[in-house]
Each structure stands twice: as C-alpha cells, then as structure tokens.
Design a protein around this motif. Structure first.
Motif, PDB file in Angstrom:
ATOM      1  N   TYR A  56      10.614  -8.420   4.704  1.00 29.58           N
ATOM      2  CA  TYR A  56      10.128  -7.151   5.246  1.00 29.58           C
ATOM      3  C   TYR A  56      10.068  -6.093   4.149  1.00 29.58           C
ATOM      4  O   TYR A  56      10.846  -6.119   3.203  1.00 29.58           O
ATOM      5  CB  TYR A  56      11.057  -6.678   6.373  1.00 29.58           C
ATOM      6  N   ARG A  57       9.122  -5.184   4.308  1.00 25.42           N
ATOM      7  CA  ARG A  57       9.055  -4.049   3.388  1.00 25.42           C
ATOM      8  C   ARG A  57       8.664  -2.800   4.157  1.00 25.42           C
ATOM      9  O   ARG A  57       8.248  -2.882   5.309  1.00 25.42           O
ATOM     10  CB  ARG A  57       8.060  -4.335   2.254  1.00 25.42           C
ATOM     11  N   MET A  58       8.787  -1.658   3.511  1.00 26.70           N
ATOM     12  CA  MET A  58       8.479  -0.378   4.159  1.00 26.70           C
ATOM     13  C   MET A  58       7.033  -0.381   4.643  1.00 26.70           C
ATOM     14  O   MET A  58       6.130  -0.779   3.924  1.00 26.70           O
ATOM     15  CB  MET A  58       8.697   0.743   3.146  1.00 26.70           C
ATOM     16  N   PHE A 118      15.855  -0.072   2.182  1.00 27.70           N
ATOM     17  CA  PHE A 118      14.767  -0.201   1.208  1.00 27.70           C
ATOM     18  C   PHE A 118      14.933   0.836   0.110  1.00 27.70           C
ATOM     19  O   PHE A 118      15.350   1.966   0.360  1.00 27.70           O
ATOM     20  CB  PHE A 118      13.414   0.025   1.882  1.00 27.70           C
ATOM     21  N   SER A 119      14.624   0.443  -1.088  1.00 24.81           N
ATOM     22  CA  SER A 119      14.654   1.396  -2.191  1.00 24.81           C
ATOM     23  C   SER A 119      13.690   0.919  -3.266  1.00 24.81           C
ATOM     24  O   SER A 119      13.124  -0.172  -3.157  1.00 24.81           O
ATOM     25  CB  SER A 119      16.060   1.504  -2.761  1.00 24.81           C
ATOM     26  N   GLN A 162       8.099   8.082  -0.083  1.00 21.52           N
ATOM     27  CA  GLN A 162       8.263   7.895  -1.525  1.00 21.52           C
ATOM     28  C   GLN A 162       8.547   6.432  -1.845  1.00 21.52           C
ATOM     29  O   GLN A 162       7.956   5.849  -2.749  1.00 21.52           O
ATOM     30  CB  GLN A 162       9.426   8.781  -2.006  1.00 21.52           C
ATOM     31  N   VAL A 163       9.448   5.833  -1.060  1.00 22.75           N
ATOM     32  CA  VAL A 163       9.784   4.420  -1.280  1.00 22.75           C
ATOM     33  C   VAL A 163       8.551   3.548  -1.052  1.00 22.75           C
ATOM     34  O   VAL A 163       8.252   2.659  -1.844  1.00 22.75           O
ATOM     35  CB  VAL A 163      10.936   3.980  -0.350  1.00 22.75           C
ATOM     36  N   ARG A 164       7.832   3.811   0.033  1.00 20.80           N
ATOM     37  CA  ARG A 164       6.626   3.036   0.306  1.00 20.80           C
ATOM     38  C   ARG A 164       5.637   3.138  -0.867  1.00 20.80           C
ATOM     39  O   ARG A 164       5.103   2.139  -1.334  1.00 20.80           O
ATOM     40  CB  ARG A 164       5.969   3.540   1.593  1.00 20.80           C
ATOM     41  N   GLY A 220       4.688  -0.134  12.858  1.00 20.43           N
ATOM     42  CA  GLY A 220       4.246   0.131  11.492  1.00 20.43           C
ATOM     43  C   GLY A 220       5.300   0.684  10.560  1.00 20.43           C
ATOM     44  O   GLY A 220       4.985   1.087   9.447  1.00 20.43           O
ATOM     45  N   PHE A 221       6.569   0.714  10.996  1.00 24.70           N
ATOM     46  CA  PHE A 221       7.615   1.236  10.109  1.00 24.70           C
ATOM     47  C   PHE A 221       8.034   0.213   9.067  1.00 24.70           C
ATOM     48  O   PHE A 221       8.511   0.577   8.008  1.00 24.70           O
ATOM     49  CB  PHE A 221       8.829   1.699  10.915  1.00 24.70           C
ATOM     50  N   VAL A 222       7.898  -1.058   9.400  1.00 26.68           N
ATOM     51  CA  VAL A 222       8.040  -2.083   8.371  1.00 26.68           C
ATOM     52  C   VAL A 222       6.849  -3.025   8.507  1.00 26.68           C
ATOM     53  O   VAL A 222       6.184  -3.050   9.543  1.00 26.68           O
ATOM     54  CB  VAL A 222       9.353  -2.905   8.481  1.00 26.68           C
TER      55      VAL A 222
END
Lengths: 267, 267
Positions: free
Chosen positions: B59-61, B14-15, A70-72, B48-50
DNA sequence: TCCCTTTGGTTCATTATTCAAACCGATGTT
DNA sequence: AACATCGGTTTGAATAATGAACCAAAGGGA
C-alpha cells in the motif's frame, strides 16, 4: 460502506467555496444523523483531519492533510503514475502514447511509451510541444487556461502543410476539440503522423497537461477514432485521478456522448 | 480511540523513506491484528486515501490527499493561521509578536500583532528581515537550510553598535540559538529593542519561517527570558501544527531542558 | 415578554463491527 | 521436502457504532 469510508467522505464536503461547515449542515449534506456525524467529526478532529473554529464552532479542513500530500508528492511522483496508464494505452491501440504537463504557457513532455506491435512506429521526441501544431496543444487550449490561446496565436510556427497557422484554422481545431472532448491532429506536426489527445486535470481542478496517442496515418485511420478516443479518455481518467484531480462531469458526459463508454472494464 | 482515528493513524506510517508498506508490516507497525488492518486498508483504499501497488500488493499514500491539501491551502491560508497564536503570544508577554516566512534566502514578514498593555510599544515594520541582525534571522540560520549561513555572511549589514557583522559574532549568535532552541537579539537591529524568536516548521519538515516577540529593553529583561521563550516556543508549536508541520522532537526536548514546559495548559 | 426554531452536544438500548487465532494458497529459502 | 513468510479469509465471543429522543443555549419574531 464502512465507518471509515463514511467518515472520510465527509471531507469531500469541504471545497474552496464552502470552507467551513457546521454540525447541522454536515448532517444535511452527508445524510447521517446528528449523533453519528458529531462522533465522526470529533474523531476526525482528534487526528487533525478537521479542526474547529473556536468561535463559530464550525468545522474546516485540518492541517494534517498538508503533511500527507507532501508524502504523496514525494513518494509517488507524477511521472511514475503516468507510466502504467500510458503502457495500457499504447498496448491497446498499438501505437505510441505520451503524456505532457502544462508549465505556464508551455507544454513539456513527461513520459512516452510505445509497443512492439509494429516494426515501424512513431517516436515522439519533442520536449516542448508547439500548442498550435499538436493534438496535446489544441486540447489544452480548448479546456485549459484562457491565456493559452493568445500565447499560441503569438508563437504559431508551421511544421507541415496542414499545420494550423492562422487564427481561423486554430480556432477551428480548438472548437472541434471543445465539441468532441478530444483533439485530433492529422499530420499537423509531422507528415505521416496522426494523433488524438485528451486533457489531464490535477488537484486544483484545472488542466495540468494532456495524454495522447500518436501513430502512422496508415494505421491511425478515422474509422479507428472512436476506439482511440475511448482509450485516450480512459487514460485521462486514470492519470487525472492519480494526480488528485477529476475530469469534470461535463467533459465526461461529452466523451460518453461522442465516443460511448470508455471501455468500462476495470478501474 | 475510535475506529476512525485508528484507521487514520495508519497513514502516519507512510513517510518519504517508507513509501510502500505491505499488510504484515502494517500490522507490526500499528500493533493491530491482520484482519482489522486489512479491513482498514481496504476501506481507506475505497476512498482513495491509500492505493495498492498491483504487482507488489503493498500500500502507498493515495491521491485524494492532494485534493484535500489543495482545499486546506485555499481555504485556510497560512497568514490566517498565525493570527491567533500571535495574539495569544503578544497578550501573554505584553509586547509585539510577529511571524515571518522563509522564501529562498530571504525572510519576509507574514503578520505582526501587538497588545494595548503599554502605551509605548514596538512597531515592527520590516518587510525583509536581515538574517544577521534579527532574532528571527539567527534562528532560521541555526535550524534552517545550510545555504542561509553563507548567504547571511555575504550580505551582513550593520544597524546598531551590537549588530553581529563579523563571521565570528554571527557564528556565536547562531551557536547560542542552537544550544538554547531560540535566538535572542539584544538591540542588534534597532536600539532599545530586544527580541526572542523560535523557528517554524511546515509540512516538508523543514524550517519555513520564525515567530518572535519584540519589546523595549526596559521591559524585555533577561530575567523574563524563560517566560518569553516558553511563550514563543508555544506559539511555534501551534503555528507549525497548523502548517502541517511538526517541531522536531530533538528541538522540543531542547526547549524543555532550557526553559521548562511551554505552559502545557491547552492545545 | 413569550413562543418557536435552530444550534451544538449527549444518552442508552439495539445492532453491527471488531478482535484474535487459526487457516489458505502462493511464493520463496534452506 | 520442510519451513517461513507473504496477502488474504473465516469464526463466534467481545466490543463498538448507531440513531431516535433529549438537553441547554442562542437567537428571531410578534
């Protein structure tokens, strides 16, 4: 390979066809020993990445991934992830690149980008791509859901003298795409414009759209097809990955056989 | 706390409001030192998790979570995850338990389970729950989307003599739910049936439905409300978690203040 | 019944990783 | 020019992961 990456690749073992996996089977699948696998799994369980079926004691995908996805989806929308690969594609070939998404039986524009290399360039201003008359449409029929072909046959419109408007012509174009892994449309939608498209795949493993490069016939000549095909397939790999999808191995092999390595320079 | 759980809790940072986080900020947020955080992040990136924004280096999701969520959704459908908590709830109180999902402005039955404790028991056979006349409906209005109240006011039907059919009565019932954290419906849908409901939350953080217990008035007396409320809120915590959601802290506090600890025995 | 296999789960000496603090080079700010 | 902050890297002492061997329990044959 760190602990983290080893533990997380355990999650790759889960699939729609194998939803629950026991400890021993995990050891066999992952190649790690039992103690390590057990520790990995209990760690993953403690943070909700896997959960244990209390009766069978087998493990399955945990609920936390729903929240992360969902966040992604919220923070990295699909439209944003196509911009960079499209820019690279447009820059490499020097023509206009665009990406489309499949919504039911319709193919909708997601984004398009061009370069400044030539003073004359193609402007792609289609919101609803005709399936029979565009490279993106053909490639979606070739690799996408079965429902696309009948839908395309029903709504076939003629745009130019070379638009496929008979079932035979359409099948021929689709068969070409199936054989080559990409679709090539030579002035089928607009006179003077030639384009090459590759399918895009999302997290469900199905075709979710297409990426294409479109240029003037004078510059997008057949002798440049291999170069363009490599660039387009490269963009497809990048975009599909960012959508949580993966280009099927069979298709990647097809690309490699027909066009050679997609400029295996960087990720 | 193993390496794995420490690394994965990084992802919780992350949100929707904080989609990209740099290395230094990650250190501050997670409390780990820079070298460790850096190694964790590069490990997470390798699977691939971030992913890293190449320009800002933040960094991001990552995209892989989309695929994992797909597998979870395919292999562990919501309907299955409610069965066990519902059974526990029904067993604990000895009445019929049911779960509903919110679809637009409608409340649809997902599953219902009863016990064999009594020879007479309530059979819940509603497919489309009226918002104004059921505990599940009231609790969804109280904690769910704003659109529910006007929608409920528009379609208010009378089922019994105590069904709230005026705006004033409905607001009163909703205000009670907002104050107590659960809704109590005393024969508002069917004479002789009293029920208590708590909201369910999904991965988006919003109300996704309700879980409720319904029993005969003779047995579901007000003096048993605390016990029933604790059991229903317990079920809500379990179901919400399995849906990738989380009951908001404010609501959990409300429950604790009004009803005490929801039988803090096991997960 | 006994024997054998496989299951999930555990132990402990060996080995690899993590930690904290200092350090780099780059990019702003004052 | 001085300073702060950023992402990223290095160091050896501290700490955690590792995996062969080991348990107990649950079938499955014969």
């Amino acid at each position: 390979m760190t602990v983290i990456s080893k533990a997380l690749t355990l999650l790759d073992q889960f699939s729609e066809t194998q939803p629950e996996i026991g400890l021993s089977e995990f050891c066999r699948l992952s190649g790690h020993d039992k103690a390590t696998t057990y520790r990995y799994l209990t760690s993953l369980e403690s943070v909700g990445f896997v959960e244990k079926n209390p009766t069978s004691k087998a493990y399955r995908m945990g609920p936390i991934v729903l929240r992360l996805a969902q966040v992604r989806e919220q923070t990295v929308p699909r439209k944003n992830t196509v911009i960079e690969p499209l820019d690279q594609l447009a820059e490499k070939i020097g023509e206009t690149a665009h990406a489309t998404v499949l919504s039911g039986d319709r193919l909708i524009t997601l984004a398009n980008r061009d370069t400044r290399r030539y003073s004359t360039r193609v402007v792609v201003d289609i919101s609803d791509f005709p399936l029979n008359a565009t490279a993106s449409g053909i490639v979606c029929i070739a690799f996408g859901p079965e429902t696309l072909m009948p839908s395309a046959l029903e709504t076939m419109r003629r745009f130019t003298s070379t638009t496929p408007t008979t079932a035979k012509a359409l099948h021929q174009a689709v068969d070409f795409a199936k054989a080559k892994g990409v679709a090539i449309a030579d002035q089928t939608y607009e006179e003077g414009v030639r384009s090459i498209a590759a399918p895009l795949f999302d997290q469900s493993g199905h075709v979710a759209g297409a990426v294409a490069i479109a240029g003037l016939v004078g510059r997008m000549t057949p002798d440049r097809d291999p170069e363009a095909a490599r660039a387009v397939t490269m963009a497809s790999l990048q975009i599909s990955e960012s959508w949580g999808g993966k280009v099927p191995d069979a298709l990647q092999d097809l690309w490699k056989r027909n066009w050679g390595n997609p400029s295996s320079s960087h990720i």
